[in-house]
Design a protein around this motif. Structure first.
Motif, short mmCIF file in Angstrom:
data_model
loop_
_atom_site.label_atom_id
_atom_site.label_comp_id
_atom_site.label_asym_id
_atom_site.label_seq_id
_atom_site.Cartn_x
_atom_site.Cartn_y
_atom_site.Cartn_z
N GLY A 4 3.83 6.38 5.38
CA GLY A 4 2.86 5.39 5.22
C GLY A 4 2.06 5.44 3.70
N THR A 5 1.64 4.43 3.36
CA THR A 5 0.78 4.48 2.35
C THR A 5 -0.47 5.31 2.16
OG1 THR A 5 1.16 2.00 1.70
CG2 THR A 5 -0.60 2.71 0.68
N GLY A 6 -0.98 5.41 3.55
CA GLY A 6 -1.98 6.39 3.44
C GLY A 6 -1.88 7.75 3.33
N GLU A 7 -0.68 8.10 4.10
CA GLU A 7 -0.25 9.39 3.91
C GLU A 7 0.20 9.83 2.46
OE1 GLU A 7 -0.30 8.00 7.95
OE2 GLU A 7 0.71 7.26 6.18
N ARG A 8 1.04 8.89 1.76
CA ARG A 8 1.33 9.26 0.36
C ARG A 8 0.14 9.25 -0.58
NH1 ARG A 8 5.20 5.13 1.56
NH2 ARG A 8 4.03 3.75 0.26
N GLN A 62 -8.40 3.93 7.25
CA GLN A 62 -7.35 4.67 6.64
C GLN A 62 -7.61 5.18 5.12
OE1 GLN A 62 -4.67 1.10 6.54
NE2 GLN A 62 -3.39 2.26 8.04
N VAL A 63 -8.62 4.58 4.58
CA VAL A 63 -9.17 5.03 3.20
C VAL A 63 -9.85 6.39 3.69
CG1 VAL A 63 -10.77 4.66 1.35
CG2 VAL A 63 -9.29 2.85 2.49
N THR A 64 -10.69 6.44 4.80
CA THR A 64 -11.19 7.61 5.05
C THR A 64 -10.41 8.88 5.48
OG1 THR A 64 -13.33 6.21 6.06
CG2 THR A 64 -13.14 8.66 6.45
N ARG A 65 -9.30 8.66 6.24
CA ARG A 65 -8.54 9.54 6.53
C ARG A 65 -7.71 10.25 5.39
NH1 ARG A 65 -6.84 6.14 11.08
NH2 ARG A 65 -4.78 5.85 10.08
N THR A 66 -7.53 9.36 4.07
CA THR A 66 -6.94 9.95 3.09
C THR A 66 -7.54 11.32 2.54
OG1 THR A 66 -8.07 8.37 1.35
CG2 THR A 66 -6.03 7.67 2.61
#
Length: 518
Positions: free
Chosen positions: A353-357, A472-476
């Motif tokens: 995913g984008t967030g995971e990358r 998702q931004v926070t989880r990055t």
């Protein structure tokens, strides 16, 4: 027990008919508890006012909302098309027909070292059940074709015996009432008497229902093993069980975790996560102690029986099993997915995913220039039980409330840790501003602690350009914080858009605090 016999019902095990009645009754009660408030809102006006329009609108609204509260049969899983993996689909079709199971509607690849037989339902619905075979990419790489086919035959055995029909209601009922109890448990003061009544029922019902349903699930595992052993080799299934268990034990429950060396060496995710289970078993063969632990693994009263019981039921001597991993050329991955393997790992893996990358890139930036000795071991995600998760949630809420009230203190992290976090934040264009604070936390029932509070200001336009949302931004930032915070120190974010204002107390605090970014 021979491989062709069904598992005998254990003494005291709840008859299936009673379990079905309990599951359907409790599921119906849950629906009733949800729909009574909906009925009061939508139907009461039609009863109070003698108006055909009110009645028609009320009934229509009730039917629509009753449909909405049904659990969705859809999921975010992406099915593997036949064009992507024709050999795998052909092999599964052939095995399905040989076993006498109904054809699956799709195959899903995921990043876990596991396999599963999923039946997707949507509560009370006219849509047909969808059978999905879930295969872990590390499993296909770790096992040879004989062992992998034994695992697949076990999952097809669940479809063959229609275990998912009752299993769906068991899982759905447990999850629904557990979710109700958990939501009320964290918000007791704000809950209604109706909510608390439902939570009281859940606390009385769930312990018995969990024991009864898990006993049924253990029985289903033995039945699926017997079906697999009739089609495949019992030794192949026993070997697959132990190889997967030893590999999972070594991974600490997180086979897709990234090592520090991988994070340092590359700014984008590598494929080492899928190779690691096979490589570690090849470099360090399973020890007698590990095999003994693997045989004991699985709770005696959980949803899966201990492996020793399953292997004994297969009539296999565990001491004579070869637990060597498959080489690449021998692996099921090479035989069934071949040249598409790399692309499938990149597309279906844990870092796809984008967030995971982005989380990987931020951690890579944070580690640049840091002495490896300073950080110690590689991060490992540890599973938390429900009680530990609620404790962590309470700490997070306490940190968030303290930040809102402006009670954050100058951060005491070592300079090299702050600088590393700052480098990670630079790698995330969506985060426009960030501040770090020490936050004293005193949560009832827990010792006082000094946690880290992070105030993040997110640019909504950049966030949307990345295809992410605020959560998702926070989880990055989670991977970076797990790497850099001292052991035992928790952190919690206070996240908002740059287009929004901050509470006066928090604004006064950030005005006198040097930012890490922005």
């Amino acid at each position: 027990m021979t491989t062709s016999e069904a598992a005998p019902r254990a003494r005291g095990e709840t008859p299936v008919a009673w379990l079905v009645a309990a599951a359907l009754g409790a599921a119906g009660l849950h629906q009733l508890m949800l729909l009574v408030p909906v009925a009061l809102v939508t139907l009461l006006p039609g009863l109070l006012f003698d108006s055909t329009l009110f009645r028609v609108v009320g009934v229509g609204a009730f039917v629509f909302l009753a449909w909405v509260v049904q659990p969705s049969w859809r999921s975010e899983m992406r099915l593997l098309t036949r064009a992507q993996a024709p050999r795998l689909h052909a092999r599964v079709d052939a095995m399905t027909d040989a076993i006498g199971a109904p054809r699956v509607h799709g195959i899903v690849l995921e990043g876990d070292l596991n396999a599963g037989a999923l039946e997707q339902h949507r509560g009370v619905s006219l849509r047909r059940t969808r059978r999905v075979l879930v295969l872990g990419l590390p499993l296909l790489r770790l096992l040879d074709t004989a062992a992998a086919e034994a695992v697949i035959a076990h999952e097809l055995g669940h479809f063959s015996r229609r275990h998912g029909r009752l299993g769906h209601w068991l899982y759905r009922t447990r999850a629904a009432w557990a979710g109700w109890a958990a939501s009320v448990g964290t918000e007791v003061e704000d809950s209604t008497p109706w909510d608390r009544a439902g939570a009281s029922f859940a606390m009385l019902f769930l312990p018995w229902f969990r024991r009864a349903s898990e006993a049924h699930m253990r029985r289903c595992e033995f039945e699926a093993d017997a079906i697999a052993a009739q089609w495949a080799s019992p030794r192949a299934l026993a070997r697959a069980l132990l190889v997967m268990e030893v590999s999972s034990m070594r991974a600490g429950g997180a086979p897709d975790g990234a090592s520090l060396d991988e994070l340092r060496s590359s700014a984008s995710p590598t494929r080492q996560w899928v190779e690691r289970p096979a490589r570690t078993l090849l470099d360090q063969p399973a020890t007698p102690e590990e095999i003994a632990e693997a045989l004991r693994h699985r709770q005696a009263h959980g949803s899966h029986p201990p492996h020793r019981q399953r292997i004994d039921a297969l009539g296999v001597d565990a001491a004579g099993l070869d637990l060597s991993p498959a080489s690449w050329n021998e692996s099921a991955a090479a035989h069934w997915l071949g040249a598409d393997w790399d692309a499938l790992c990149a597309d279906a893996g844990p870092w796809s995913g984008t967030g995971e990358r982005l989380a990987w890139a931020m951690a890579h930036a944070a580690l640049t220039g840091i002495d490896p000795v300073a950080l110690g071991a590689s991060p490992v995600r540890e599973a938390m039980d429900a009680q530990a998760f609620r404790r962590l949630e309470r700490r997070h809420r306490a940190v968030w409330a303290a930040l809102e009230q402006g009670r954050g203190q100058p951060v005491s992290l070592a300079p090299w840790r702050r600088e590393a976090i700052a480098r990670a934040l630079v790698a995330n264009e969506a985060i426009a501003q960030a501040w770090l604070f020490d936050v004293p936390v005193a949560v009832q029932g827990q010792p006082a602690s000094m946690d880290t509070g992070v105030v993040l200001r997110v640019d909504p336009r950049r966030m949307e350009a990345l295809g992410l949302n605020l959560e998702q931004v926070t989880r990055t930032l989670s991977l970076t914080m797990a790497l850099l915070l001292p052991d035992g120190q928790a952190w919690a974010p206070r996240c908002s858009y740059t287009t929004e204002g901050l509470p006066p107390e928090l604004q006064a605090r950030v005005d006198v605090t040097p930012p890490l970014k922005g």
